[in-house]
Design an enzyme around this catalytic site. Structure first.
Site, short mmCIF file in Angstrom:
data_model
loop_
_atom_site.label_atom_id
_atom_site.label_comp_id
_atom_site.label_asym_id
_atom_site.label_seq_id
_atom_site.Cartn_x
_atom_site.Cartn_y
_atom_site.Cartn_z
N TYR A 67 0.83 -1.19 -0.03
CA TYR A 67 0.01 -0.12 0.01
C TYR A 67 0.78 1.17 0.08
CZ TYR A 67 -3.69 -3.27 1.55
OH TYR A 67 -4.61 -4.36 1.55
N HIS A 133 -0.32 -11.90 1.31
CA HIS A 133 -1.06 -10.75 0.68
C HIS A 133 -1.46 -11.25 -0.58
CE1 HIS A 133 -1.82 -6.40 0.06
NE2 HIS A 133 -2.75 -7.13 -0.22
#
Length: 363
Positions: A67, A133
């Site tokens: 992110y 992830h």
């Protein structure tokens, strides 16, 4: 809704004997600090957001190295808050394995390096939860190898809980089940599973396997991310990166306009938020519907992206509207939920998109 009701949702004090079950119903998501969501991540008031969230019992953040500057900016804010909020009073959840849009490294060496880097960026000696992830972008052998390393780091005390995240629900279930059965000694039951865009007004596939995740896979928490489906479920233009079909995007835009015209300027994002709260948090992800005397189901939490104080206050207000059924909002909303489902029709309700490797897409 014009009602503003901001009051604590959970405990806002230190509790050292906590477990992953103590994660709050709403977790502050860090994806908003990515450039795909905002042109100025540093302009998001991270300090003020976290301070207000913590004061109202939302004592958890969810981030990822993927992110953008999220870990760095959240870590800076947490360091500034150190005098007000002890490390033991909040949860830090992050991820490993995804590096860029098309770049993944699930090698054990890389996973360990990622976790150690996250510890440094987030100014902590341990992480409460680390997910692998977006597991659908690598093969299963890589997934289990990475989880073995996370399990080792859990044994070392660097990581308190481990989990997996991704979009295809059936793959998440398959991997969680394998960890519980075939990898019981080297991985064991994973602690948490996070899926996104699958527990929202347009798509409730995650609810279908809700009970099996607990009964057959032995997980402790099932997380629902992106309840607005990555900008799809609002009246604004869906962000360009969104992988949904153009036909689905157009249908959602029609529904958003319909709600504004026919239901007193109702915002689709508000309705979608209350839908996810009602269905996911208050004991009905597997179909049991109640409107009053609602109790939060501690097996479930929602990861919620907020980029300013107004959005955080709206998120907390909507929580209390649903929980306390203020103005009979749940009864009224159910009619609207059914209307939106009918407008989506069988073609678009529970419509999904491809994510990751072809063999991992069986939603």
């Amino acid at each position: 809704m014009t009602i503003t009701l901001v009051k604590p949702i959970g405990r806002s004090h230190i509790h050292n004997t906590r477990s992953i079950k103590d994660l709050p119903p709403l977790i502050i998501g860090g994806a908003v600090f990515n450039y795909i969501y905002t042109s100025d991540p540093a302009g998001i008031p991270a300090y003020d957001l976290l301070d207000l969230a913590f004061k109202n019992g939302l004592l958890a953040i969810d981030t990822s190295p993927y992110y953008g500057r999220s870990e760095e900016l959240l870590g800076k804010a947490l360091k500034q808050l150190d005098g007000k909020w002890a490390r033991e009073s909040y949860f830090i959840c992050t991820k490993a394995g995804r590096i860029g849009e098309d770049e993944f490294d699930y090698s054990r060496e890389s996973v360990r390096k990622s976790v150690l880097r996250s510890l440094e960026r987030l100014n902590t000696t341990y992480l409460d939860l680390v997910y692998m992830h977006d597991i659908e972008f690598v093969n299963e052998e890589e997934i289990y190898g990475a989880l073995k390393e996370l399990r080792l780091m859990k044994d070392e005390g660097l990581v308190k809980n481990i989990g997996i995240s991704g979009y295809p629900v059936k793959l998440l279930y398959k991997v969680a089940l394998q960890c519980y059965t075939n990898y019981a000694n080297t991985i064991g039951p994973i602690d948490a599973v996070l899926s996104y865009s699958n527990g929202c007004l347009q798509n409730t596939i995650l609810c279908d396997l809700y009970q099996d995740f607990f009964d057959k896979c032995g997980i402790k928490k099932l997380m629902n991310g992106s309840i607005l489906s990555m900008s799809l479920l609002n009246s604004r233009k869906t962000l360009d990166f969104h992988p949904a079909s153009q036909e689905l995007k157009e249908k959602i835009a029609e529904i958003a306009e319909h709600l504004k015209i026919n239901h007193n300027d109702l915002e689709l994002a508000d309705l979608s938020t209350r839908f996810a709260y009602k269905k996911w948090l208050f004991g009905s992800p597997n179909g049991d519907e109640k409107f009053n005397n609602l109790t939060w189901n501690k097996d479930c939490s929602i990861v919620l992206g907020v980029s300013n104080i107004e959005e955080l206050e709206a998120a907390i207000s909507n929580y209390w509207l649903v929980k306390d059924n203020i103005g009979n909002v749940n009864d009224k909303d159910q009619i609207l939920f059914d209307e939106v489902k009918d407008l989506l029709g069988p073609k678009h309700y529970n419509e999904t998109w491809k994510s990751g490797l072809a063999q991992n897409n069986n939603n």
